[in-house]
Design an enzyme around this catalytic site. Structure first.
Site, mmCIF file in Angstrom:
data_model
loop_
_atom_site.group_PDB
_atom_site.id
_atom_site.type_symbol
_atom_site.label_atom_id
_atom_site.label_comp_id
_atom_site.label_asym_id
_atom_site.label_seq_id
_atom_site.Cartn_x
_atom_site.Cartn_y
_atom_site.Cartn_z
ATOM 1 N N GLU A 129 -20.319 15.291 15.605
ATOM 2 C CA GLU A 129 -19.987 15.888 16.897
ATOM 3 C C GLU A 129 -19.325 17.251 16.644
ATOM 4 O O GLU A 129 -18.471 17.346 15.759
ATOM 5 C CB GLU A 129 -19.021 14.993 17.688
ATOM 6 C CG GLU A 129 -18.831 15.504 19.104
ATOM 7 C CD GLU A 129 -17.930 14.595 19.949
ATOM 8 O OE1 GLU A 129 -17.432 13.567 19.452
ATOM 9 O OE2 GLU A 129 -17.710 14.949 21.104
ATOM 10 N N MET A 271 -13.352 9.694 15.083
ATOM 11 C CA MET A 271 -14.680 9.904 15.661
ATOM 12 C C MET A 271 -15.378 8.577 15.922
ATOM 13 O O MET A 271 -15.389 7.683 15.073
ATOM 14 C CB MET A 271 -15.502 10.789 14.704
ATOM 15 C CG MET A 271 -16.914 11.045 15.153
ATOM 16 S SD MET A 271 -16.979 11.995 16.699
ATOM 17 C CE MET A 271 -18.528 11.393 17.372
ATOM 18 N N GLU A 272 -15.988 8.487 17.111
ATOM 19 C CA GLU A 272 -16.510 7.217 17.626
ATOM 20 C C GLU A 272 -17.938 6.891 17.221
ATOM 21 O O GLU A 272 -18.619 6.137 17.937
ATOM 22 C CB GLU A 272 -16.434 7.267 19.153
ATOM 23 C CG GLU A 272 -17.441 8.222 19.849
ATOM 24 C CD GLU A 272 -16.889 9.604 20.134
ATOM 25 O OE1 GLU A 272 -15.963 10.040 19.416
ATOM 26 O OE2 GLU A 272 -17.387 10.266 21.066
ATOM 27 N N ASN A 273 -18.442 7.364 16.073
ATOM 28 C CA ASN A 273 -19.811 7.051 15.652
ATOM 29 C C ASN A 273 -20.139 5.583 15.907
ATOM 30 O O ASN A 273 -19.333 4.704 15.628
ATOM 31 C CB ASN A 273 -19.965 7.316 14.159
ATOM 32 C CG ASN A 273 -19.312 8.604 13.731
ATOM 33 O OD1 ASN A 273 -19.720 9.665 14.156
ATOM 34 N ND2 ASN A 273 -18.251 8.496 12.934
ATOM 35 N N HIS A 305 -8.927 4.325 21.861
ATOM 36 C CA HIS A 305 -9.754 5.426 22.348
ATOM 37 C C HIS A 305 -11.162 5.388 21.725
ATOM 38 O O HIS A 305 -12.161 5.378 22.444
ATOM 39 C CB HIS A 305 -9.050 6.748 22.024
ATOM 40 C CG HIS A 305 -9.792 7.972 22.448
ATOM 41 N ND1 HIS A 305 -9.476 8.672 23.591
ATOM 42 C CD2 HIS A 305 -10.847 8.617 21.899
ATOM 43 C CE1 HIS A 305 -10.299 9.698 23.712
ATOM 44 N NE2 HIS A 305 -11.146 9.686 22.696
ATOM 45 N N GLU A 306 -11.225 5.362 20.409
ATOM 46 C CA GLU A 306 -12.550 5.417 19.775
ATOM 47 C C GLU A 306 -13.344 4.152 20.074
ATOM 48 O O GLU A 306 -14.557 4.204 20.288
ATOM 49 C CB GLU A 306 -12.431 5.631 18.262
ATOM 50 C CG GLU A 306 -11.598 6.845 17.849
ATOM 51 C CD GLU A 306 -11.977 8.146 18.531
ATOM 52 O OE1 GLU A 306 -13.128 8.277 18.994
ATOM 53 O OE2 GLU A 306 -11.095 9.036 18.620
ATOM 54 N N HIS A 309 -14.904 4.312 23.529
ATOM 55 C CA HIS A 309 -16.085 5.183 23.601
ATOM 56 C C HIS A 309 -17.377 4.383 23.447
ATOM 57 O O HIS A 309 -18.439 4.864 23.828
ATOM 58 C CB HIS A 309 -16.042 6.225 22.481
ATOM 59 C CG HIS A 309 -15.384 7.527 22.854
ATOM 60 N ND1 HIS A 309 -15.620 8.179 24.043
ATOM 61 C CD2 HIS A 309 -14.518 8.323 22.164
ATOM 62 C CE1 HIS A 309 -14.921 9.319 24.067
ATOM 63 N NE2 HIS A 309 -14.234 9.423 22.954
ATOM 64 N N GLU A 328 -14.775 12.162 27.354
ATOM 65 C CA GLU A 328 -13.412 12.307 26.823
ATOM 66 C C GLU A 328 -12.334 12.070 27.889
ATOM 67 O O GLU A 328 -11.381 11.330 27.662
ATOM 68 C CB GLU A 328 -13.230 13.673 26.155
ATOM 69 C CG GLU A 328 -14.086 13.867 24.901
ATOM 70 C CD GLU A 328 -13.850 12.820 23.814
ATOM 71 O OE1 GLU A 328 -12.883 12.049 23.907
ATOM 72 O OE2 GLU A 328 -14.670 12.767 22.863
#
Ligand code: BES
Ligand code: ZN
Length: 881
Positions: A129, A271-273, A305-306, A309, A328
């Site tokens: 991202e 990061m939410e991969n 949070h992640e 997502h 977001e």
């Protein structure tokens, strides 16, 4: 090293076109090596719009070969430049295969595939991202192109024993030559920014979770050997988050395994991969000896949070980067609600509002102001801002307030159902929330489209004869760059009215049936409106914007006595804090303008906080927050011609006055709060917070209390107390502080996250000499320019959280940071660009600072070869108003 130089062309929201080509499947084969990784990608293409040639995005890679349906193309059959690969001869249904070579070990920008740590002991990982995938392979690297991924990884087994990519494991084996392979299939179509791989030597912890739908999920956290012992808290947080999302939003996890990997080399927090989250170690590792209470709560929030997502971002993604707030803003709101439900709601709200005021209101008042949904960008990486995140979350919260908890849930259910597996827009979200509640929410689009912070004026009038109370609300949003005229936005105002007896009154609007409600939400939809409450006997005290129901600046004609009454008795904890903060701001304004705060106001404020300190039932965390005066940046934000030194002095004066007035009570409370050991439950954290706040105040009141700080430091059983005491010793310039700092660094050598706190502590000391200390620390053996955590801990803390030293009148603070930015720009442009936002407010400063800041901005811009990231920030900061 950055490859592109100078600004990128501007992209406009109004120019959005659906993709002309879509991808069904992509098969990636990746031969991993730190110096030369070879990536083969086979994509099946569908033509959505006839007549448009196929054009892949790419960046910083070496093209080896292109094939269509297996046939190798001659160089004349495609066009290659710095940013794209155009292939004219592709037909609908074709299989396009590209083969490229990349160099992860030389990728200091940390976009795409890169090396964390050293070649010998490090590992390989990705960050895609927003536009990192194009650094790995040529592709339609845009978030509305969703594809099914099959990924085969090959690597040397000794160096990279663990191989991971998104989705389900689908085979693994040996290649015979010391190398091995592993394959992964992700059943969920996804945009390329959610792609991830990790390869390296890790230790792992494993747990399991059974979803409400009955799926058994393996939970795995992977970290380097020295860190695995600090992953337990994150695992607990993950299970809490998974259960909470099921219960509160009906969202279940959708793969058989969920992996988290920790790295020390990451430009962002996490990061939410899909199925393979990658975390900056500072938001994953935590135990009481090496992380503070705040760190523990940050881990909880970021894990949440992640994870959240997975639905708000991954299952339903964004059509384009203009819609970034769609994932977001909404996910920050979900994360806030998660922490509020499992930890302390009032504390989290106060912290969020402080952050909003400090970071977002100031962004909105300067040259970098932009709408929550921007209408143009040059470098998208520069739009992961406080506005998109925090103001974006506030919009979601407001919708939650007006629709109610159940209505909001119904709306989100519909949103996820309608848009599952696709890329959506802000309009789609509003439509779903509206349709599920039979309401038209189109007026809310103005919140997304308009920059600037609305000012809300409130005036109350009691009519004893007609026994009614009239509340007049009026709104106005000041102009921002490119948006001279503003329209009204819907502003939800949660209200309670306290009577002479201190009790909340029943609220009935004129013309309505009676009800028992003592709190209600008024929505100001126009420029102004008057609301008449009936059956109000005597003039009430109005508690407005309860829970901070809208992100506006409230201007209210309340008296100091009314504010003091709310600070003492409001039954909304947030509004107690809000009233105390408003009183403190009035005192600050007087001290700043006249040198001394008004004695009557000061005694009201200190008496009220003194009484609060004696309240035994009050949450200690709330007490600590009420005793903490707003930071300088937030106090300065309504001033013009800011002189940060004068702001600091005025703030210090009222802080000291408070500490002196309450000295005896602070000491009593300090003593009563001792002895929590290392427990991290909310109650213990809250007690430590108050105790450490008391300690700092005591040392402000009388420097002889430093003996308490010395004992506090020596006797600390956890990092929270130790760091708090060290900060106090530093602030009183205790004779032993240098030795203590040395000892601390020696004790924690080899613990980069703890040393980062040690850097930040010194960088944020509110003293101009902090500038010299930072200059010296840049040469410390634990500081590396290539590590974003080090850079933010030392230089970021200094430039963004130490206004007194950064804005030194001799300009040394500015010069230090500008030099650092130029150096960093050649290493990690994103990091350089974020640091450069520290110069954004230059026009709001007094003439001398303004000129000095302007000079540094010009100097940076004059440098040849600056990155698009930095070029964009500088150009917008300097643009004519
Ligand atoms: N998707 C972002 C991470 C990201 C941001 C990647 C910018 C690439 C560019 C992630 O979900 C996120 O928002 N992370 C935050 C932490 C979060 C708790 C607000 C971050 O990294 O600061
Ligand atoms: Zn996010």
């Amino acid at each position: 090293m950055n490859e592109t130089v100078g600004a990128k062309p501007t992209v406009f929201l109004r120019d959005y076109r659906p993709p002309a080509w879509c991808v069904g499947t992509i098969e990636l084969e990746i031969d991993l090596d730190a110096d030369a990784t070879v990536v083969t990608a086979r994509t099946t293409l569908q033509q959505a719009l006839p007549g448009v040639e196929l054009r892949f995005d790419l960046a910083a890679l070496e093209l080896l070969e292109v094939r269509i349906d297996g046939r190798v193309l001659a160089a004349a059959e495609y066009r290659l430049d710095e940013t794209s690969l155009a292939i004219p001869g592709v037909h609908d249904g074709a299989i396009v295969q590209t083969c490229v070579r990349i160099a992860p070990a030389r990728n200091s920008a940390m976009q795409g595939l890169y090396l964390s740590g050293t070649r010998e002991h490090g590992f390989l990982l990705t960050q895609c991202e927003a536009e990192g995938f194009r650094h790995i392979t040529p592709f339609l690297d845009r978030s509305d192109v969703l594809a099914r991924y099959t990924v085969t990884l090959r690597a040397e087994r000794a160096r990279y024993p663990l191989l991971l990519a998104n989705g389900d494991a689908d085979g693994a084996g040996d290649l015979g030559d010391g190398r091995h392979w592993a394959r992964f299939v992700d059943p969920h179509p996804k945009p390329s920014y959610l792609f991830a791989l990790v390869a390296g030597r890790f230790e792992s912890i494993e747990d399991h979770f059974v979803t409400a739908e009955g799926r058994a999920v393996r939970l795995l956290i992977h970290a380097e050997a020295d860190a695995i012992g600090r992953c337990g808290w994150a695992m607990q947080c993950l299970k809490l988050a998974m259960r909470w999302d099921e219960q509160r939003f009906g969202r279940c996890y959708d793969l058989d395994a969920f992996h988290i990997v920790a790295t020390h080399d990451f430009t962002m927090g996490a990061m939410e991969n899909k199925g393979l989250n990658i975390f900056n170690a500072k938001y994953l590792l935590a135990d009481p000896a090496s992380a503070t209470d705040d760190d523990h709560r940050h881990v909880l929030a970021v894990i949440g949070h992640e994870y959240f997502h997975n639905w708000s971002g991954n299952r339903v993604t964004c059509r384009d980067w203009f819609q970034l707030c769609l994932k977001e803003g909404l996910t920050v709101y979900r994360e806030q609600e998660f922490e509020s439900d499992v930890a302390s709601r009032t504390l989290r709200r106060i912290e969020d509002v402080r952050l909003l005021w400090r970071a977002q209101f100031s962004e909105d008042a300067g040259p970098l102001a932009h709408p929550v949904r921007p209408d143009r960008y040059s470098e998208i990486n520069n739009f992961y801002t406080a506005t998109v995140y925090e103001k974006g979350a506030e919009i979601a919260r407001m919708l939650g307030v007006v629709l109610g908890r159940d209505g909001f849930r119904r709306g989100l259910d519909l949103y996820f159902e309608r848009h599952d597996g696709t890329a959506a827009t802000v309009e789609d979200l509003l439509a779903a929330l509206g349709d599920a509640n039979e309401r038209d929410l189109s007026a809310w689009l103005a919140w997304y489209a308009q920059a600037g912070t609305p000012v809300l004026h409130a005036r109350g009038h009691h009519d004893p004869r007609r026994r009614c109370y009239e509340l007049t609300l009026r709104q106005h949003t000041p102009a921002t760059p490119g948006q001279p005229y503003k329209q009204p936005v819907p502003i939800p105002v949660a209200v309670a009215l306290y009577g002479a007896d201190g009790a909340a009154q029943r609220l009935r609007l004129d013309g309505e049936a009676g009800s028992d409600a003592c709190e209600r939400v008024l929505v100001l939809g126009a420029e102004s409106a008057t609301f008449r409450f009936v059956d109000i006997e005597s003039s009430p005290v109005a508690s407005l914007l309860r829970g901070y129901s809208a992100p506006v600046r409230l201007v209210q004609d309340s008296t100091a006595e009314e504010l003091a009454a709310l600070a003492c008795h409001d039954d909304d904890g947030f509004n107690r804090w809000f009233a105390a903060d408003t009183l403190a701001r009035r005192l600050f304004a007087q001290a700043h303008a006249e040198g001394e705060p008004d004695a009557h106001l000061l005694s009201l404020w200190t008496r009220c906080l003194g009484a609060m300190l004696d309240e035994r039932e009050l949450d200690p965390a709330l007490a600590a927050e009420m005793l903490t005066v707003a930071d300088s940046a937030s106090l300065a934000d309504s001033l013009v011609d800011v002189d940060p030194e004068a702001v600091h002095q005025a703030r210090a004066r009222i802080e000291t006055a408070l500490a002196s007035a309450l000295e005896a009570r602070l000491l009593a409370r300090y003593r009563a709060l001792h002895g929590d050991g290392g427990s991290i439950d909310s109650r213990a954290q809250a007690r430590r917070r108050l105790r450490n706040t008391c300690l700092a105040a005591l040392c402000r009141a009388d420097v002889r209390h430093r003996v308490l700080a010395q004992a506090h430091y020596a006797g600390a059983h956890n990092l929270t107390d130790r760091l708090a005491a060290l900060g106090v010793l530093l602030s009183v310039r205790d004779a032993g502080v240098d030795a203590a700092l040395e000892g601390f660094a020696r004790h924690h050598a080899g613990e980069p996250l703890v040393l980062d706190k040690w850097f930040s502590l010194q960088a944020t000391e509110a003293d101009p000499r902090a500038c010299d200390r930072v200059a010296t620390l840049l040469a410390h053996r634990a500081f590396r320019w290539t590590n974003p955590n080090n850079v933010f801990a030392l230089l970021g803390a200094f430039a963004l959280r130490n206004p007194r030293a950064f804005h030194r009148a001799d300009g040394n603070g500015y010069r230090l940071v500008a030099d650092a930015i130029l150096k960093l720009d050649a290493i990690t442009p994103q990091v350089a660009a974020r640091l450069a936002t520290a110069f954004g407010a230059w026009r709001r400063h007094e003439p001398l600072r303004r000129a000095l800041m302007h000079r540094e901005l010009d100097r940076m811009r004059a440098r040849e070869r600056i990155s698009p990231d930095l070029a964009d920030i500088l150009a917008r900061s300097l643009a004519a108003e």
